[in-house]
Design a protein around this motif. Structure first.
Motif, PDB file in Angstrom:
ATOM      1  N   GLU A 102      -2.260   2.568   7.040  1.00 12.06           N
ATOM      2  CA  GLU A 102      -2.695   1.178   6.904  1.00 12.06           C
ATOM      3  C   GLU A 102      -2.543   0.490   8.253  1.00 12.06           C
ATOM      4  O   GLU A 102      -1.451   0.445   8.808  1.00 12.06           O
ATOM      5  CB  GLU A 102      -1.831   0.465   5.856  1.00 12.06           C
ATOM      6  CG  GLU A 102      -2.111  -1.007   5.719  1.00 12.06           C
ATOM      7  CD  GLU A 102      -1.196  -1.686   4.699  1.00 12.06           C
ATOM      8  OE1 GLU A 102      -1.704  -2.516   3.950  1.00 12.06           O
ATOM      9  OE2 GLU A 102       0.015  -1.382   4.671  1.00 12.06           O
ATOM     10  N   ARG A 119     -11.489   6.694   7.009  1.00  8.20           N
ATOM     11  CA  ARG A 119     -12.174   7.592   6.071  1.00  8.20           C
ATOM     12  C   ARG A 119     -12.868   8.725   6.846  1.00  8.20           C
ATOM     13  O   ARG A 119     -12.795   9.894   6.455  1.00  8.20           O
ATOM     14  CB  ARG A 119     -13.176   6.760   5.281  1.00  8.20           C
ATOM     15  CG  ARG A 119     -13.914   7.496   4.229  1.00  8.20           C
ATOM     16  CD  ARG A 119     -14.826   6.525   3.506  1.00  8.20           C
ATOM     17  NE  ARG A 119     -14.217   6.171   2.244  1.00  8.20           N
ATOM     18  CZ  ARG A 119     -14.598   5.163   1.487  1.00  8.20           C
ATOM     19  NH1 ARG A 119     -15.577   4.362   1.879  1.00  8.20           N
ATOM     20  NH2 ARG A 119     -14.018   4.936   0.340  1.00  8.20           N
ATOM     21  N   TRP A 163       0.833  -1.200   0.000  1.00 11.50           N
ATOM     22  CA  TRP A 163       0.000   0.000   0.000  1.00 11.50           C
ATOM     23  C   TRP A 163       0.870   1.253   0.000  1.00 11.50           C
ATOM     24  O   TRP A 163       0.619   2.205  -0.749  1.00 11.50           O
ATOM     25  CB  TRP A 163      -0.935  -0.025   1.207  1.00 11.50           C
ATOM     26  CG  TRP A 163      -1.915   1.104   1.269  1.00 11.50           C
ATOM     27  CD1 TRP A 163      -1.880   2.178   2.116  1.00 11.50           C
ATOM     28  CD2 TRP A 163      -3.101   1.262   0.480  1.00 11.50           C
ATOM     29  NE1 TRP A 163      -2.961   2.992   1.893  1.00 11.50           N
ATOM     30  CE2 TRP A 163      -3.734   2.456   0.887  1.00 11.50           C
ATOM     31  CE3 TRP A 163      -3.682   0.509  -0.546  1.00 11.50           C
ATOM     32  CZ2 TRP A 163      -4.912   2.919   0.323  1.00 11.50           C
ATOM     33  CZ3 TRP A 163      -4.866   0.971  -1.108  1.00 11.50           C
ATOM     34  CH2 TRP A 163      -5.471   2.165  -0.675  1.00 11.50           C
ATOM     35  N   GLU A 180      -9.747  12.096  -0.436  1.00 13.70           N
ATOM     36  CA  GLU A 180      -9.445  10.662  -0.510  1.00 13.70           C
ATOM     37  C   GLU A 180      -8.919  10.297  -1.897  1.00 13.70           C
ATOM     38  O   GLU A 180      -9.527  10.636  -2.903  1.00 13.70           O
ATOM     39  CB  GLU A 180     -10.706   9.868  -0.192  1.00 13.70           C
ATOM     40  CG  GLU A 180     -10.482   8.379  -0.155  1.00 13.70           C
ATOM     41  CD  GLU A 180     -11.743   7.627   0.202  1.00 13.70           C
ATOM     42  OE1 GLU A 180     -12.099   6.716  -0.575  1.00 13.70           O
ATOM     43  OE2 GLU A 180     -12.365   7.934   1.242  1.00 13.70           O
ATOM     44  N   VAL A 225      -7.054  -9.610   4.051  1.00 12.13           N
ATOM     45  CA  VAL A 225      -5.889  -9.783   3.180  1.00 12.13           C
ATOM     46  C   VAL A 225      -5.197 -11.083   3.561  1.00 12.13           C
ATOM     47  O   VAL A 225      -5.339 -11.577   4.680  1.00 12.13           O
ATOM     48  CB  VAL A 225      -4.895  -8.599   3.280  1.00 12.13           C
ATOM     49  CG1 VAL A 225      -5.543  -7.291   2.837  1.00 12.13           C
ATOM     50  CG2 VAL A 225      -4.336  -8.455   4.693  1.00 12.13           C
ATOM     51  N   GLY A 241      -7.379   6.876  -2.203  1.00 10.01           N
ATOM     52  CA  GLY A 241      -7.633   5.443  -2.200  1.00 10.01           C
ATOM     53  C   GLY A 241      -8.072   4.984  -0.822  1.00 10.01           C
ATOM     54  O   GLY A 241      -7.621   5.525   0.186  1.00 10.01           O
ATOM     55  N   PHE A 242      -8.964   3.989  -0.799  1.00  5.55           N
ATOM     56  CA  PHE A 242      -9.440   3.442   0.464  1.00  5.55           C
ATOM     57  C   PHE A 242      -9.788   1.977   0.238  1.00  5.55           C
ATOM     58  O   PHE A 242     -10.429   1.637  -0.762  1.00  5.55           O
ATOM     59  CB  PHE A 242     -10.686   4.193   0.959  1.00  5.55           C
ATOM     60  CG  PHE A 242     -11.264   3.643   2.229  1.00  5.55           C
ATOM     61  CD1 PHE A 242     -10.723   3.968   3.458  1.00  5.55           C
ATOM     62  CD2 PHE A 242     -12.344   2.760   2.194  1.00  5.55           C
ATOM     63  CE1 PHE A 242     -11.250   3.449   4.632  1.00  5.55           C
ATOM     64  CE2 PHE A 242     -12.876   2.235   3.366  1.00  5.55           C
ATOM     65  CZ  PHE A 242     -12.322   2.586   4.587  1.00  5.55           C
ATOM     66  N   GLU A 243      -9.349   1.140   1.155  1.00  7.18           N
ATOM     67  CA  GLU A 243      -9.692  -0.282   1.111  1.00  7.18           C
ATOM     68  C   GLU A 243      -9.868  -0.764   2.538  1.00  7.18           C
ATOM     69  O   GLU A 243      -9.211  -0.264   3.462  1.00  7.18           O
ATOM     70  CB  GLU A 243      -8.578  -1.116   0.465  1.00  7.18           C
ATOM     71  CG  GLU A 243      -8.330  -0.816  -0.991  1.00  7.18           C
ATOM     72  CD  GLU A 243      -7.170  -1.613  -1.580  1.00  7.18           C
ATOM     73  OE1 GLU A 243      -6.889  -1.395  -2.763  1.00  7.18           O
ATOM     74  OE2 GLU A 243      -6.540  -2.427  -0.859  1.00  7.18           O
ATOM     75  N   GLU A 244     -10.746  -1.752   2.706  1.00 11.22           N
ATOM     76  CA  GLU A 244     -10.849  -2.418   3.994  1.00 11.22           C
ATOM     77  C   GLU A 244     -11.327  -3.835   3.769  1.00 11.22           C
ATOM     78  O   GLU A 244     -12.050  -4.110   2.813  1.00 11.22           O
ATOM     79  CB  GLU A 244     -11.768  -1.665   4.964  1.00 11.22           C
ATOM     80  CG  GLU A 244     -13.216  -1.599   4.575  1.00 11.22           C
ATOM     81  CD  GLU A 244     -14.065  -0.829   5.592  1.00 11.22           C
ATOM     82  OE1 GLU A 244     -13.534  -0.177   6.509  1.00 11.22           O
ATOM     83  OE2 GLU A 244     -15.295  -0.891   5.461  1.00 11.22           O
ATOM     84  N   GLY A 245     -10.849  -4.731   4.633  1.00 14.63           N
ATOM     85  CA  GLY A 245     -11.271  -6.114   4.539  1.00 14.63           C
ATOM     86  C   GLY A 245     -10.121  -7.069   4.762  1.00 14.63           C
ATOM     87  O   GLY A 245      -9.048  -6.696   5.226  1.00 14.63           O
ATOM     88  N   GLN A 253      -7.437  -1.959   7.179  1.00 11.43           N
ATOM     89  CA  GLN A 253      -8.059  -0.786   6.589  1.00 11.43           C
ATOM     90  C   GLN A 253      -6.928   0.102   6.109  1.00 11.43           C
ATOM     91  O   GLN A 253      -5.918   0.265   6.795  1.00 11.43           O
ATOM     92  CB  GLN A 253      -8.916  -0.072   7.641  1.00 11.43           C
ATOM     93  CG  GLN A 253      -9.851   0.950   7.057  1.00 11.43           C
ATOM     94  CD  GLN A 253     -10.822   1.465   8.099  1.00 11.43           C
ATOM     95  OE1 GLN A 253     -10.929   2.654   8.291  1.00 11.43           O
ATOM     96  NE2 GLN A 253     -11.514   0.566   8.772  1.00 11.43           N
ATOM     97  N   ARG A 254      -7.107   0.661   4.908  1.00 12.67           N
ATOM     98  CA  ARG A 254      -6.065   1.458   4.275  1.00 12.67           C
ATOM     99  C   ARG A 254      -6.660   2.741   3.724  1.00 12.67           C
ATOM    100  O   ARG A 254      -7.741   2.722   3.142  1.00 12.67           O
ATOM    101  CB  ARG A 254      -5.450   0.707   3.099  1.00 12.67           C
ATOM    102  CG  ARG A 254      -4.886  -0.635   3.422  1.00 12.67           C
ATOM    103  CD  ARG A 254      -4.612  -1.393   2.141  1.00 12.67           C
ATOM    104  NE  ARG A 254      -3.799  -2.568   2.412  1.00 12.67           N
ATOM    105  CZ  ARG A 254      -3.761  -3.639   1.636  1.00 12.67           C
ATOM    106  NH1 ARG A 254      -4.485  -3.695   0.537  1.00 12.67           N
ATOM    107  NH2 ARG A 254      -2.994  -4.653   1.955  1.00 12.67           N
TER     108      ARG A 254
END
Length: 169
Positions: free
Chosen positions: A109, A134, A12, A142, A150, A144-148, A159-160
């Motif tokens: 992250e 977020r 990330w 923002e 890995v 980029g955003f990701e969560e979940g 969460q990123r």
């Protein structure tokens, strides 16, 4: 395996690092300095912050206990980039916002709720709620955003966020 012992920079961080083109990067809770070394190799200045003393040639290292109730160790300083990985201390969120220069990039992250099924950290105090990064940094733009879940570098719930402060640096 402790996430702080991983030598390679986070994918990330690597993905969003090109957004930080000049200036100084603050590596918060730097651990052994994998991200500090990565940004130094990109020709940037680095301030590395951790409670344990570290030897990171080329970086300005500041030893500070960010959770000890003491004052923020970098009052008034601003950075073109701020990187935080595998670390959560919610009272720092406002300090990070203050420390991000106009046009600066935040790359964050860390673990979120659900990680307890994979091991540590498992205490909810150290796990983000869904969408929490977020929300905490909503005044930034923002990118980029990701969560979940890995699977790499180890199974975890993460969460990123990559976000930028408006304005020119």
């Amino acid at each position: 395996m402790n996430a702080h012992d991983i030598a390679a920079p986070s994918e990330w961080v690597v993905r969003w690092a090109p957004l930080i083109k000049r200036g100084t990067v603050l590596d918060v809770a730097c651990g052994h300095g994998r991200h500090a070394r990565f940004f130094l190799s990109r020709g940037l200045h680095v301030v590395a912050l951790d409670r344990e003393a570290q030897d990171i040639p080329g970086a300005r290292f500041i030893q500070a206990d960010l959770e000890g109730g003491k004052a923020w160790p970098l009052p008034g300083e601003q950075f073109e980039g701020i990187v935080v990985t595998n670390y959560l201390h919610r009272p720092l969120f406002p300090r990070l916002l203050e420390a991000l220069a106009p046009g600066g990039v935040l790359i964050y992250e860390t673990f979120m709720l659900g990680n307890e099924r994979f091991g540590r950290p498992s205490n909810p105090e150290f796990l983000l709620r869904p969408g929490e990064l977020r929300e905490a940094f909503r005044e930034l733009t923002e990118i980029g955003f990701e969560e979940g879940a890995v699977s790499s570098p180890k199974p975890a719930m993460i969460q990123r966020l990559c976000a930028m402060r408006a304005g020119k640096g």
